[in-house]
Write an enzyme that holds these catalytic residues in place. Structure first.
Site, PDB file in Angstrom:
ATOM      1  CB  THR A 122      -0.927   0.017   1.227  1.00 16.53           C
ATOM      2  OG1 THR A 122      -1.735  -1.163   1.213  1.00 16.53           O
ATOM      3  CG2 THR A 122      -1.850   1.231   1.190  1.00 16.53           C
ATOM      4  CE  LYS A 197      -5.266  -2.341   1.919  1.00 17.97           C
ATOM      5  NZ  LYS A 197      -3.927  -2.906   1.746  1.00 17.97           N
ATOM      6  CE  LYS A 273     -35.802   1.544  17.176  1.00 21.00           C
ATOM      7  NZ  LYS A 273     -35.171   0.923  18.364  1.00 21.00           N
TER       8      LYS A 273
END
Length: 332
Positions: A122, A197, A273
């Site tokens: 990466t 990525k 909620k």
């Protein structure tokens, strides 16, 4: 960033064949550089590639299990690229990738035209584009191909790989990637794999931060957070977790007559909620829940249907009819 694919990949008239070839037709060897926690299990699956495997790591001992099973080893990336027609790179960061690809003993010192360099690390998408241009001047193709699935996915051969490059180069890589990736995806041009990525990991680590926030709330409420973790893992395995709502091909607002409008209006009502109840509990227990506050504000907008009644009320705006109905509770 607008780029000419031919400038990046080195393709053009009379270009050399791309990659190692078909596994059914006398394929060339493949190479793997970086045999760490992720790289080693990926490379191990490449031992079955019929053209052979060449490996390299800064720790010579890391190559020994591979050579014992028939792989060859090279002392440098250049030695691997001398024979391999697809060279995978799994190293630490941009600087190491640059050195492996274009350093003094890098892949480009020996790689022949048509060789593919697949960077699984990466890195920055701009680094991928820059290196692809450099490779292109040598007639070499570079794809950024980061993976997702962690070490367990690598061990099982079930990784996802997100590939940035031309369709031709992606298709040339697929037979090799199929040995270790259960989900190959062509993300787009060079750099797109890395961008995908980074988006995936944004979700990953924001989710981790949200898990810590939920744990603080549970701990303050006197709950066993290890048991909470068991519940989360169990139910996410059933529902798909955050990925279960990533169903559309756009983040644009949804028209009221669109099928997805009803689906996400319903989910928004459930979410608002439950978020409001969790925030109320946090207030009583004096636990700060910043991600919960952001989620209540932005959930509906993220779904493309806008905030519902509860979020509008929390923001001090008039409500709408986006609340849940009495039978919604059983839908989760």
């Amino acid at each position: 960033m607008s780029v000419n694919p031919a400038d990046i990949s080195g393709q053009g008239a009379g270009a050399a064949p791309v990659g190692p070839g078909s596994p059914e037709d006398s394929p060339a060897p493949v190479g793997f550089i970086g045999l760490g926690n992720m790289g080693a299990p990926i490379a191990h699956r490449l031992l079955s590639w019929p053209g052979g495997l060449a490996v390299c790591d800064v720790r010579p001992e890391a190559t020994e299990p591979f050579t014992a099973e028939g792989a060859t080893s090279g002392a440098t990336p250049a030695e691997v690229a001398r024979t391999a027609r697809l060279v995978s790179v799994t190293v630490l960061d941009d600087a190491q990738v640059r050195d492996v690809v274009d350093g003094p003993d890098g892949i480009l010192r020996t790689a022949g035209p048509g060789t593919v360099v697949a960077v699984h690390s990466t890195i920055s998408d701009s680094t991928a584009v820059e290196l692809a241009r450099t490779c292109g001047t040598h007639g070499v193709h570079l794809v950024d191909a980061p993976v997702s699935g962690g070490a367990p996915g690598a061990e099982k051969g079930e990784l996802a790989v997100m590939v940035g490059g031309t369709r031709e180069v992606y298709e040339a890589c697929k037979p090799v990637f199929a040995l270790w990736a259960a989900l190959p995806v062509h993300a787009g041009e060079v750099g797109a794999g890395t961008r995908m990525k980074l988006a995936r990991n944004l979700l990953h680590f924001v989710s981790f931060t949200a898990a810590a926030e939920a744990s603080r709330l549970a701990e303050a409420a006197g709950l066993d957070i290890a048991k909470l973790g068991r519940v989360v893992r169990h139910t996410d395995a059933i529902t798909g977790g955050a990925g279960a709502v990533m169903l559309r091909d756009t983040t644009a607002p949804i028209a009221p007559d669109d099928f997805w409008h009803g689906v996400f209006t319903h989910v928004r009502g459930l979410g608002e909620k439950d978020l409001s109840l969790a925030l109320e509990l946090g207030q009583r227990l004096e636990v700060d829940l910043p991600l919960g506050t952001i989620a209540l504000r932005d959930l509906g907008a993220g779904f493309g249907v806008g905030p519902g009644e509860i979020a509008r009320r929390a923001a001090g705006a008039p409500g709408d009819d986006g609340g849940i109905t009495d039978d919604d509770e059983g839908a989760r």
